[in-house]
Design an enzyme around this catalytic site. Structure first.
Site, PDB file in Angstrom:
ATOM      1  N   ARG A 119       9.305  -0.052  11.982  1.00  0.00           N
ATOM      2  CA  ARG A 119       8.126  -0.147  12.861  1.00  0.00           C
ATOM      3  C   ARG A 119       8.599  -0.190  14.302  1.00  0.00           C
ATOM      4  NH1 ARG A 119       3.370  -1.582   9.884  1.00  0.00           N
ATOM      5  NH2 ARG A 119       2.920   0.289   8.818  1.00  0.00           N
ATOM      6  N   GLN A 124       6.958   5.618  15.461  1.00  0.00           N
ATOM      7  CA  GLN A 124       5.503   5.496  15.326  1.00  0.00           C
ATOM      8  C   GLN A 124       4.847   6.814  14.907  1.00  0.00           C
ATOM      9  OE1 GLN A 124       4.031   3.324  18.639  1.00  0.00           O
ATOM     10  NE2 GLN A 124       2.647   2.208  17.304  1.00  0.00           N
ATOM     11  N   ASP A 127       4.846   7.442  11.166  1.00  0.00           N
ATOM     12  CA  ASP A 127       4.436   6.312  10.328  1.00  0.00           C
ATOM     13  C   ASP A 127       3.267   6.677   9.393  1.00  0.00           C
ATOM     14  OD1 ASP A 127       3.830   3.901   9.216  1.00  0.00           O
ATOM     15  OD2 ASP A 127       3.999   2.770  11.086  1.00  0.00           O
ATOM     16  N   SER A 130       0.862   3.891   8.381  1.00  0.00           N
ATOM     17  CA  SER A 130      -0.122   3.584   9.399  1.00  0.00           C
ATOM     18  C   SER A 130      -1.294   4.579   9.343  1.00  0.00           C
ATOM     19  CB  SER A 130       0.601   3.634  10.740  1.00  0.00           C
ATOM     20  OG  SER A 130      -0.235   3.314  11.754  1.00  0.00           O
ATOM     21  N   TYR A 225       5.731  -7.722  10.434  1.00  0.00           N
ATOM     22  CA  TYR A 225       4.936  -7.931   9.226  1.00  0.00           C
ATOM     23  C   TYR A 225       4.699  -9.416   8.975  1.00  0.00           C
ATOM     24  CZ  TYR A 225       5.655  -3.124   7.682  1.00  0.00           C
ATOM     25  OH  TYR A 225       5.644  -1.764   7.573  1.00  0.00           O
TER      26      TYR A 225
HETATM   27  P1  NAD Z   1       0.284  -4.736   6.086  1.00  0.00           P
HETATM   28  O1  NAD Z   1      -0.459  -3.561   5.513  1.00  0.00           O
HETATM   29  O2  NAD Z   1       1.598  -5.101   5.516  1.00  0.00           O
HETATM   30  O3  NAD Z   1      -0.667  -6.040   5.989  1.00  0.00           O
HETATM   31  C1  NAD Z   1      -1.991  -6.033   6.468  1.00  0.00           C
HETATM   32  C2  NAD Z   1      -2.255  -7.304   7.227  1.00  0.00           C
HETATM   33  O4  NAD Z   1      -2.379  -8.411   6.322  1.00  0.00           O
HETATM   34  C3  NAD Z   1      -1.186  -7.721   8.236  1.00  0.00           C
HETATM   35  O5  NAD Z   1      -1.758  -7.776   9.526  1.00  0.00           O
HETATM   36  C4  NAD Z   1      -0.723  -9.075   7.743  1.00  0.00           C
HETATM   37  O6  NAD Z   1      -0.371  -9.945   8.800  1.00  0.00           O
HETATM   38  C5  NAD Z   1      -1.965  -9.560   7.019  1.00  0.00           C
HETATM   39  N1  NAD Z   1      -1.754 -10.689   6.085  1.00  0.00           N
HETATM   40  C6  NAD Z   1      -0.717 -10.929   5.246  1.00  0.00           C
HETATM   41  N2  NAD Z   1      -0.912 -12.082   4.571  1.00  0.00           N
HETATM   42  C7  NAD Z   1      -2.113 -12.588   4.980  1.00  0.00           C
HETATM   43  C8  NAD Z   1      -2.863 -13.745   4.654  1.00  0.00           C
HETATM   44  N3  NAD Z   1      -2.426 -14.650   3.773  1.00  0.00           N
HETATM   45  N4  NAD Z   1      -4.052 -13.956   5.280  1.00  0.00           N
HETATM   46  C9  NAD Z   1      -4.503 -13.044   6.181  1.00  0.00           C
HETATM   47  N5  NAD Z   1      -3.846 -11.925   6.533  1.00  0.00           N
HETATM   48  C10 NAD Z   1      -2.654 -11.702   5.945  1.00  0.00           C
HETATM   49  O7  NAD Z   1       0.470  -4.592   7.675  1.00  0.00           O
HETATM   50  P2  NAD Z   1       0.263  -3.339   8.640  1.00  0.00           P
HETATM   51  O8  NAD Z   1      -1.179  -3.022   8.729  1.00  0.00           O
HETATM   52  O9  NAD Z   1       1.159  -2.253   8.221  1.00  0.00           O
HETATM   53  O10 NAD Z   1       0.720  -3.898  10.049  1.00  0.00           O
HETATM   54  C11 NAD Z   1       1.658  -4.932  10.223  1.00  0.00           C
HETATM   55  C12 NAD Z   1       2.175  -4.941  11.652  1.00  0.00           C
HETATM   56  O11 NAD Z   1       2.950  -3.765  11.953  1.00  0.00           O
HETATM   57  C13 NAD Z   1       1.117  -4.990  12.734  1.00  0.00           C
HETATM   58  O12 NAD Z   1       1.598  -5.807  13.765  1.00  0.00           O
HETATM   59  C14 NAD Z   1       1.036  -3.571  13.230  1.00  0.00           C
HETATM   60  O13 NAD Z   1       0.527  -3.493  14.546  1.00  0.00           O
HETATM   61  C15 NAD Z   1       2.495  -3.216  13.160  1.00  0.00           C
HETATM   62  N6  NAD Z   1       2.703  -1.758  13.145  1.00  0.00           N
HETATM   63  C16 NAD Z   1       3.696  -1.247  13.952  1.00  0.00           C
HETATM   64  C17 NAD Z   1       3.923   0.122  13.967  1.00  0.00           C
HETATM   65  C18 NAD Z   1       5.000   0.695  14.844  1.00  0.00           C
HETATM   66  O14 NAD Z   1       5.405   0.104  15.814  1.00  0.00           O
HETATM   67  N7  NAD Z   1       5.559   1.851  14.511  1.00  0.00           N
HETATM   68  C19 NAD Z   1       3.182   0.968  13.157  1.00  0.00           C
HETATM   69  C20 NAD Z   1       2.190   0.393  12.338  1.00  0.00           C
HETATM   70  C21 NAD Z   1       1.989  -0.976  12.331  1.00  0.00           C
END
Ligand code: NAD
Length: 391
Positions: A119, A124, A127, A130, A225
């Site tokens: 990430r 990005q 991804d 995403s 994460y």
């Molecule tokens: P994910 O699909 O793994 O999880 C979805 C969400 O569930 C996350 O926000 C996580 O914090 C939340 N979660 C986990 N346990 C929980 C609980 N018990 N109660 C409530 N919520 C809970 O995560 P994702 O959507 O892939 O994104 C995770 C992070 O990665 C974010 O900060 C996102 O902005 C970041 N991200 C970065 C990039 C990049 O820089 N290339 C790309 C995509 C996402």
């Protein structure tokens, strides 16, 4: 010039990993063959592929026999197909299903799985996770709105005023934020919770209220994460969310922890206290689900609450999802062609699962180590057991 083959995906998602625009883009560096009908389910015709410069081939076997690089989003190659030296690129869910890697442990075979893309800013544009999450969040709101017995926005008419629907979004990562944005555009009142404190500003910037539950465990080393919460904190979340659930017309859950079972956030008790006609869309059923009553790809009715657990909801917008995936895979393939020889490249090191038939991925290898040695936040009991059995 290397030869890239694009396989037709399984029927479930109707996606294609490379669109005609992707063929045009990569055609400058690669000869490209596309399995006949590969784009049909997503609205990309065979003619569009030939016009873009691809050669159509009749079967997956032809692709696997002729091409140096094989691209497919869904992991559906059969072990016996992976016979000759090849580079395979796709989305294999390797942390949840490590056994999938076995088919590729053959001399001459390299495997890249984009679910492990780091990430980082540079990665990005590649991804895939995403892209899929974004469309899933959007689709979940539409599905909930369609199944709900009430309208979403406030509507004033001769017959009176309909109040806006109340949406509760659990997990404010990519899918959750897109769900919030879509529900807000439809005029819903939205409240959301996430264990990552960083998500608060994102939730609020979309016009939703952030629900406070103190004491979440966060780990900077987890790469942005979430990490697994203590039993006490999960219970505290459930108590707070119970009060929210009573008021909600729609709950959309997206909470996941990479490589682990999804946290249970919506109990049977909570469902019992919800309004008749309310809808729950659980986007985490593929990894165990956030709701005690949800089932993968099934609709469950309980106390007049509709509970849905779609696992391939992004296929509902196959054209748009494929457009995003094609851009992701095109950027990745260009990166691979440019940096393939660089063993230190962070993106390739992160996504390379098998090199010349040998399992080389650090996160996968960590799963294969005994639990105390594998301190990675992505460790998974099930996956560990499978990996240990394998090695
Ligand atoms: P994910 O699909 O793994 O999880 C979805 C969400 O569930 C996350 O926000 C996580 O914090 C939340 N979660 C986990 N346990 C929980 C609980 N018990 N109660 C409530 N919520 C809970 O995560 P994702 O959507 O892939 O994104 C995770 C992070 O990665 C974010 O900060 C996102 O902005 C970041 N991200 C970065 C990039 C990049 O820089 N290339 C790309 C995509 C996402």
């Amino acid at each position: 010039m290397q030869h890239l083959g694009v396989l037709k995906e399984g029927e479930r998602r109707r996606l294609v990993a490379l669109t005609p625009a992707g063929v045009q883009r990569l055609g400058k560096q690669l000869r490209i063959s596309v399995q006949r009908g590969a784009g049909r389910g997503a609205g990309y015709s065979d003619e569009a592929y030939t016009q873009a410069g691809a050669t159509l081939v009749d079967s997956a076997e032809d692709i696997l026999r002729q091409c140096d690089i094989v691209l497919s989003h869904d992991s559906h190659y059969r072990s016996e197909d992976v016979g000759t030296p090849k580079t395979f690129i796709g989305f294999f869910n390797v942390l949840s299903e490590p056994a999938v890697v076995e088919s590729y442990r053959k001399p001459g075979t390299d495997l890249y799985s984009l679910d492990l893309i780091p990430r980082t800013t540079l990665a990005q544009a590649m991804d895939v996770l995403s892209s899929v999450a974004s469309i899933s969040g959007y689709q979940a709101v539409l599905l909930a709105a369609e199944r709900s017995l009430a309208t979403v926005p406030m509507i004033t008419s001769a017959g009176g005023t309909l109040r806006p629907a109340k949406f509760l979004i659990m997990g404010a990562g990519v899918a959750g934020l897109q769900a919030i944005a879509t529900a807000r555009r439809l005029g819903a009142i939205v409240r959301a919770y996430d264990v990552r404190s960083a998500s608060r500003t994102e939730v609020e910037s979309l016009g939703a209220a952030f629900i406070e539950v103190e004491g979440a465990v966060e780990d900077k080393k987890a790469g942005g994460y979430a990490v697994e919460q203590t039993a006490e904190h999960l219970e505290r979340i459930r108590q707070t969310i119970h009060q929210e659930a009573v008021l909600a017309d729609v709950i959309i859950t997206t909470a996941k922890i990479p490589g682990r079972k999804a946290p249970l956030l919506i109990t049977e008790d909570m469902v019992r206290s919800m309004k008749p006609g309310a809808v729950i869309i659980d986007l985490a059923t593929a990894t165990g689900g956030n709701c005690a009553l949800s089932e993968p790809d099934a609709t469950v009715m309980r106390n007049e609450v509709t509970i849905m657990g779609p696992t391939a909801i992004e296929g509902g917008c196959a054209h748009s999802t494929s457009f995003l995936l094609s851009n992701n895979y095109s950027v990745f393939i260009e990166h691979l062609l440019k940096n393939g020889a660089n063993a230190e490249d962070e993106i390739l090191r992160g996504t390379r699962i098998v090199k010349d038939g040998v399992l080389v991925n650090e996160r996968m290898l960590a799963l294969a180590r005994p639990p105390q040695a594998a301190a990675s936040p992505s460790g998974n009991g099930q996956a560990q057991a499978a990996a240990e059995k394998r090695s």
